[in-house]
Write a protein that holds these residues in place. Sequence first.
Motif, short mmCIF file in Angstrom:
data_model
loop_
_atom_site.label_atom_id
_atom_site.label_comp_id
_atom_site.label_asym_id
_atom_site.label_seq_id
_atom_site.Cartn_x
_atom_site.Cartn_y
_atom_site.Cartn_z
N ALA A 40 -5.67 -5.46 -10.59
CA ALA A 40 -4.78 -4.16 -9.79
C ALA A 40 -4.15 -3.20 -10.74
N ILE A 41 -3.93 -4.26 -11.94
CA ILE A 41 -2.76 -3.95 -13.17
C ILE A 41 -3.92 -3.12 -13.95
N GLY A 42 -5.01 -3.59 -14.28
CA GLY A 42 -6.09 -2.65 -14.65
C GLY A 42 -6.29 -1.68 -14.09
N GLU A 43 -6.06 -1.60 -12.80
CA GLU A 43 -6.93 -0.06 -11.86
C GLU A 43 -5.34 1.46 -12.19
N THR A 44 -3.99 0.35 -12.08
CA THR A 44 -2.59 0.54 -11.98
C THR A 44 -3.33 2.04 -13.23
N SER A 45 -3.27 0.49 -14.45
CA SER A 45 -2.28 1.48 -15.50
C SER A 45 -4.23 2.76 -15.60
N TYR A 46 -5.02 2.92 -14.94
CA TYR A 46 -6.14 3.60 -15.08
C TYR A 46 -5.33 4.99 -14.42
N ALA B 191 -6.88 1.19 -1.97
CA ALA B 191 -6.05 0.77 -2.87
C ALA B 191 -6.53 -0.96 -1.97
N MET B 192 -6.72 -1.30 -0.55
CA MET B 192 -7.08 -2.27 -0.66
C MET B 192 -8.83 -3.08 -1.15
N ILE B 193 -9.24 -2.10 -1.76
CA ILE B 193 -10.70 -1.96 -1.84
C ILE B 193 -11.25 -2.45 -3.44
N MET B 194 -10.52 -0.89 -4.36
CA MET B 194 -10.58 -1.11 -5.30
C MET B 194 -10.08 -2.50 -6.69
N ALA C 55 -2.92 4.72 -5.96
CA ALA C 55 -2.08 4.28 -7.05
C ALA C 55 -1.06 3.50 -6.65
N SER C 56 -0.22 3.51 -5.72
CA SER C 56 1.35 2.78 -5.46
C SER C 56 0.64 1.10 -5.15
N LEU C 57 -0.57 1.58 -4.45
CA LEU C 57 0.16 -0.05 -3.65
C LEU C 57 -1.35 -0.88 -3.86
N LEU C 58 -1.81 -0.60 -5.58
CA LEU C 58 -2.43 -1.50 -5.72
C LEU C 58 -2.15 -2.83 -6.50
N ILE C 59 -1.04 -3.06 -6.62
CA ILE C 59 -0.58 -4.08 -7.13
C ILE C 59 -0.44 -5.02 -5.95
N LEU C 60 0.27 -3.76 -4.64
CA LEU C 60 0.89 -4.96 -3.52
C LEU C 60 -0.92 -5.80 -3.10
N PHE C 61 -1.51 -4.88 -2.52
CA PHE C 61 -3.10 -5.46 -2.38
C PHE C 61 -3.68 -6.06 -3.22
N GLY C 62 -3.66 -6.25 -4.22
CA GLY C 62 -4.44 -7.47 -5.39
C GLY C 62 -4.14 -8.53 -4.68
N THR C 63 -2.60 -9.07 -5.34
CA THR C 63 -1.77 -9.92 -5.40
C THR C 63 -2.09 -10.34 -3.74
N LEU C 64 -1.69 -9.21 -2.53
CA LEU C 64 -2.23 -9.83 -1.18
C LEU C 64 -3.57 -10.61 -1.21
#
Length: 533
Positions: free
Chosen positions: A409-415, A127-130, A73-82
């Motif tokens: 990433a925002i959607g998965e973080t919200s989840y 977090a890289m895959i989702m 959950a912590s790294l979703l935004i990092l890897f989504g934007t990367l």
Amino acid sequence: MSGTTTAAAALRRRAAGAGANRWVVLVVLCVSLLLVAVDATVLHVAVPAVTEDLKPGGMELLWIVDVYPLVCASLLILFGTLGDRIGRRRVLLLGYALFGVASGLAALADSAQILIVARALLGVGGAMIMPATLSILRQVFPDRRERALAIGIWSAVAAVGAAVGPLLGGFLLEHFWWGSVFLVNIPLMLVSLPVGRLLLPESKGDGKGPWDVVGALMAAAGLFGVVLGVKRLGSGGSLGSLLTVLPLVVGAALLVGFVRRQRRRRYPLVDLTMFARPAFSTSVGCIVLAMLALVGLELIAAQYLQLVLGLSPLETGLRLLPLTFAAMAAGLAGARMLRRFGPRRMVCAGFCITAFAVVLLTALGRTDDWPLMLSGFVLLGFGLETTLFGAYESMLSEAPQEQAGGAAAIGETSYQLGAGIGIALLGTVMNAAYAPGLSGVPGVPASASASAGHSLGEAYEVAAQLGGSAGTALRHAARDAFVHGLHVTLLVSAGLLLLGAAMALRLPRVMQCEPEQVELPAPRDAAESRVSV
């Protein structure tokens, strides 16, 4: 003119994953999602075997279970934007490789510390895959009708993965050692890595400006703190505890700083103006509320089935399967429902169906009423998946294609945040309604009543130690108090779901199904491209 039309069609096919191959791409993405979803729950049934073999302490055992979703959950935004920056397929393939290596390390771990590290690496891989799966899906299905069907299949696979995890773990534990629950990932990753490299299209954002490394780290650290604090609340931590308050405060401060930083930057890591779109912000809120209701209810339902009705873990998993099957059906029918009813009515109806199911389940008592339970679970699964499908599809369609990774990433973080908050909030409601029922039980000392008030499982242990009529009275009182707490929690959940239904009224009335426009390169740019090649 015909040449221009042909070129446009070719470019559209290439952007959409080479025409008919986009359905093969969807299969690859769904396999990726299935592995991540299964790994989130497969360890739950293996905890007793891990405890017996590795002898972890209480805190170590907590980290073994929680570090995977916490890091993910912590790294979703990092890897989504990367992925938006360096290529979504590249991040996805790196996630495959890391997931396979971490699975091998977890399977062969000979100490609790190594298993914790391996589970953390699995969280990084997840977090890289989702977000990459959703953002690539956004690219290869530019037509919203087809994308809605693809998201329905994707969400149905997610429901399958969550249900298959405990069943697969139980099967493997009956025939092999606990490490096999991780080892099963390796052959699937060995297949997914070359297949994904061959079939998945590469895509990036617009590439304007540098990638905000500081912002990415602030988001990761802030989410880590908030999710950690929420998980501690969900596991019984007190708001007065420094170990609970400090992560929440520091995490919230970092996230506020992250938002302010993104608003000041010319090229932000996450385009926060997406939240100004009612459909996007409302969809994110609906995802949080839906997960808040689902995860807390599933946790309490599992305790009810095992501790009140006395079912085995396998029987409990089988009782929850109708919920999963109903969710799969809603996911597969979601595209058709979205076209017919539109996002507003679909998501609102999903919330209302779920609220009705929750109220229906308040009729459950100390005896096994399986027809009522079956009806409630089927309605619950169908309603929640209808809600999540409509919210995810609306959120992803509202986001610009160049921001697909960040939006996913925002959607998965919200989840993930909704799930964590749900466990904390509904767990708190449950405890507040349960504990008073154990005060003043005849023949039971006050200290024993206080200990029994922590949980139903602990109440049974205290009752066994007391024995005699006092133990029997405590056991009956604890069971009645738990059923009362279950009813109160269900009613609170119904209220939250009706709040979600009201929120969904801000979604668009109809589904806009026009295909996205793909811009052709200017003749000069095309010539320069040929020269550079």
